[in-house]
Design an enzyme around this catalytic site. Structure first.
Site, PDB file in Angstrom:
ATOM      1  N   LYS A 165      -0.906  -3.924   0.873  1.00  0.00           N
ATOM      2  CA  LYS A 165      -0.147  -2.752   1.287  1.00  0.00           C
ATOM      3  C   LYS A 165      -0.464  -2.475   2.762  1.00  0.00           C
ATOM      4  O   LYS A 165      -1.577  -2.068   3.088  1.00  0.00           O
ATOM      5  CB  LYS A 165      -0.509  -1.563   0.390  1.00  0.00           C
ATOM      6  CG  LYS A 165       0.019  -1.735  -1.038  1.00  0.00           C
ATOM      7  CD  LYS A 165       1.528  -1.810  -1.025  1.00  0.00           C
ATOM      8  CE  LYS A 165       2.129  -2.310  -2.319  1.00  0.00           C
ATOM      9  NZ  LYS A 165       3.562  -2.551  -2.218  1.00  0.00           N
ATOM     10  N   ASP A 193       3.197  -6.310   2.529  1.00  0.00           N
ATOM     11  CA  ASP A 193       4.316  -5.428   2.172  1.00  0.00           C
ATOM     12  C   ASP A 193       4.183  -4.103   2.920  1.00  0.00           C
ATOM     13  O   ASP A 193       3.284  -3.312   2.630  1.00  0.00           O
ATOM     14  CB  ASP A 193       4.323  -5.194   0.655  1.00  0.00           C
ATOM     15  CG  ASP A 193       5.553  -4.430   0.192  1.00  0.00           C
ATOM     16  OD1 ASP A 193       6.369  -4.023   1.049  1.00  0.00           O
ATOM     17  OD2 ASP A 193       5.709  -4.249  -1.037  1.00  0.00           O
ATOM     18  N   GLU A 218       7.126  -8.456   3.836  1.00  0.00           N
ATOM     19  CA  GLU A 218       8.024  -7.753   2.907  1.00  0.00           C
ATOM     20  C   GLU A 218       8.430  -6.391   3.456  1.00  0.00           C
ATOM     21  O   GLU A 218       7.595  -5.600   3.871  1.00  0.00           O
ATOM     22  CB  GLU A 218       7.339  -7.592   1.538  1.00  0.00           C
ATOM     23  CG  GLU A 218       8.217  -6.859   0.508  1.00  0.00           C
ATOM     24  CD  GLU A 218       7.787  -7.062  -0.939  1.00  0.00           C
ATOM     25  OE1 GLU A 218       7.053  -8.029  -1.213  1.00  0.00           O
ATOM     26  OE2 GLU A 218       8.193  -6.247  -1.787  1.00  0.00           O
ATOM     27  N   ASP A 241      13.009  -5.621  -0.342  1.00  0.00           N
ATOM     28  CA  ASP A 241      12.759  -4.891  -1.586  1.00  0.00           C
ATOM     29  C   ASP A 241      13.558  -3.581  -1.627  1.00  0.00           C
ATOM     30  O   ASP A 241      14.644  -3.528  -2.218  1.00  0.00           O
ATOM     31  CB  ASP A 241      11.248  -4.633  -1.718  1.00  0.00           C
ATOM     32  CG  ASP A 241      10.860  -3.898  -2.986  1.00  0.00           C
ATOM     33  OD1 ASP A 241      11.751  -3.445  -3.714  1.00  0.00           O
ATOM     34  OD2 ASP A 241       9.650  -3.765  -3.261  1.00  0.00           O
ATOM     35  N   LYS A 265      13.572  -4.739  -9.040  1.00  0.00           N
ATOM     36  CA  LYS A 265      12.879  -3.767  -9.894  1.00  0.00           C
ATOM     37  C   LYS A 265      13.897  -3.277 -10.932  1.00  0.00           C
ATOM     38  O   LYS A 265      15.014  -2.890 -10.568  1.00  0.00           O
ATOM     39  CB  LYS A 265      12.377  -2.583  -9.056  1.00  0.00           C
ATOM     40  CG  LYS A 265      11.252  -2.972  -8.104  1.00  0.00           C
ATOM     41  CD  LYS A 265      10.671  -1.756  -7.408  1.00  0.00           C
ATOM     42  CE  LYS A 265       9.315  -2.060  -6.799  1.00  0.00           C
ATOM     43  NZ  LYS A 265       9.374  -2.834  -5.549  1.00  0.00           N
TER      44      LYS A 265
HETATM   45 MG    MG Z   1       7.704  -4.182  -2.190  1.00  0.00          MG
END
Ligand code: MG
Length: 367
Positions: A165, A193, A218, A241, A265
């Site tokens: 992250k 990401d 990402e 994403d 997702k």
């Molecule tokens: Mg992501």
């Protein structure tokens, strides 16, 4: 078969590691999840789950799931849960948008379809590819040293894919990527990401500073156009994403060659029916996928496993096991990580049985 009753439960899922932190100082300590039960006139009950990553990740929030089901539920009484295309059409006619509200309803109807036909959901979604599949581990945003020190423990649990992250201060993010990549072993994969957290100039500085590192980038920036600009100026493999939330966006991304991998997702698309449509389109277009959800417990993890396991192995970049991140188990029979890998259950439907003693009384009943 007809839908006779729709119930919803609210359940708190505390995070094992205390807090999950990502870009912009956002964090969650206890996840607020909604479990949905759909009961039919023949007595069969299917279950689904939706759990947002707090109210500030995607346009979704936990109370909104329940409010949306209260709004939508009465329109679905009397509908056939086995006719999933029709059911989704009905949901879209009765409530515009709000895919995350529709997701647990659609998921519960797939569970019913599996129970009625005696088939695991992954078979109904296209078939089971291989014995199992690999998982990624998200590494919550901390200091570069702390994040790097987590890698050894996660690798001991079998993980070989790590999703860092980032999306914070660019100098620290460069250090985070370098510190973690120094701990990697051959065969490991690293994704940085940013969860929309960088402005374009920040993103450009980070990707240039880690040019020599084998790392995927990402969702660096907030908008599709900003991400595309960064994509066109870097050689790193690129994942989109948050901005990929519809078939339109997938087609646009393909036409622009805007990404190498997309993150599908389940609730971002509105359930298994629509996530499967996106998954199948990606397979046709040659785009690899991370298949998961925003967050969740045992039921979401089971649904993810069925969608992931029914995806051709070459196209499944990674997926994750949310039920191992939280301290509460809400269902029996959910899949669990074994040496960094997981498999969809072999029982009919999603293969789970909710622990009613954990769920308690429903917060919403529509009949
Ligand atoms: Mg992501």
């Amino acid at each position: 078969m007809r839908i006779k009753k729709i119930s919803a439960w609210k359940v708190d899922l505390p995070l094992e590691e205390g807090a999950y932190k990502w870009s912009g100082g956002k964090s969650v300590r206890v996840f607020d999840s909604t479990v949905v039960g759909i009961e039919t006139d023949t007595g069969v009950i299917g279950y689904g789950e939706m759990c947002p990553l707090g109210p500030y990740y995607l346009p979704a929030y936990a109370n909104g799931v329940r409010a949306g089901i209260a709004e939508l539920g009465p329109h679905l009484l009397g509908e056939d849960p086995l006719e999933l295309g029709r059911l989704n059409h009905r949901m879209d006619s009765a409530l515009k948008g709000h895919p995350y509200v529709k997701s647990p309803i659609d998921m519960a109807c797939w569970d019913i379809l599996g129970l009625v036909t005696g088939q695991p959901v992954c078979v109904l979604l296209g078939g089971r590819y291989g014995e199992d599949f690999g998982l990624y581990r998200a590494i919550s945003q901390e200091s570069p040293e702390r994040m790097a020190s987590r890698v050894a423990g996660y690798r001991q649990e079998g993980y070989r894919r790590f999703q860092l992250k980032v999306g914070g201060d660019p100098e620290s993010d460069i250090e985070r990527i370098r510190a973690v990549s120094a701990r990697l072993q051959p065969g490991d994969r690293l994704v940085a990401d940013a969860n929309t957290g960088w402005l374009m100039h920040d993103a450009m500085r980070v990707v240039r500073a880690v040019e020599d590192v084998d790392v995927y980038i990402e969702q660096p920036c907030l908008s599709y156009e900003e991400c595309l600009s960064v994509r066109r100026q870097t050689n790193h493999p690129f994942v989109l994403d948050e901005v990929i939330d519809s078939i339109d966006m997938l087609l646009r991304g393909k036409a622009d060659l805007a990404m190498d991998v997309v993150n599908i997702k389940i609730s971002k698309f509105g359930g298994l029916t629509k996530a499967r449509q996106a998954r199948d389109l990606c397979v046709s277009m040659g785009i690899a996928m991370t298949i998961e959800d925003s967050w969740g417990g045992d039921i979401t993890t089971a649904a993810i496993a069925h969608l992931a396991h029914s995806t051709p192995t070459q196209f499944l970049f990674s997926t994750t096991d949310f039920n191992s991140y939280v301290t509460v188990s809400i269902a029996e029979g959910a899949p669990h990580r074994v040496n960094g890998r997981m498999a969809a259950g072999k029982l009919p439907g999603l293969g789970i049985k909710p622990r009613m003693e954990v769920l308690g009384k429903p917060v919403l009943v529509i009949e």
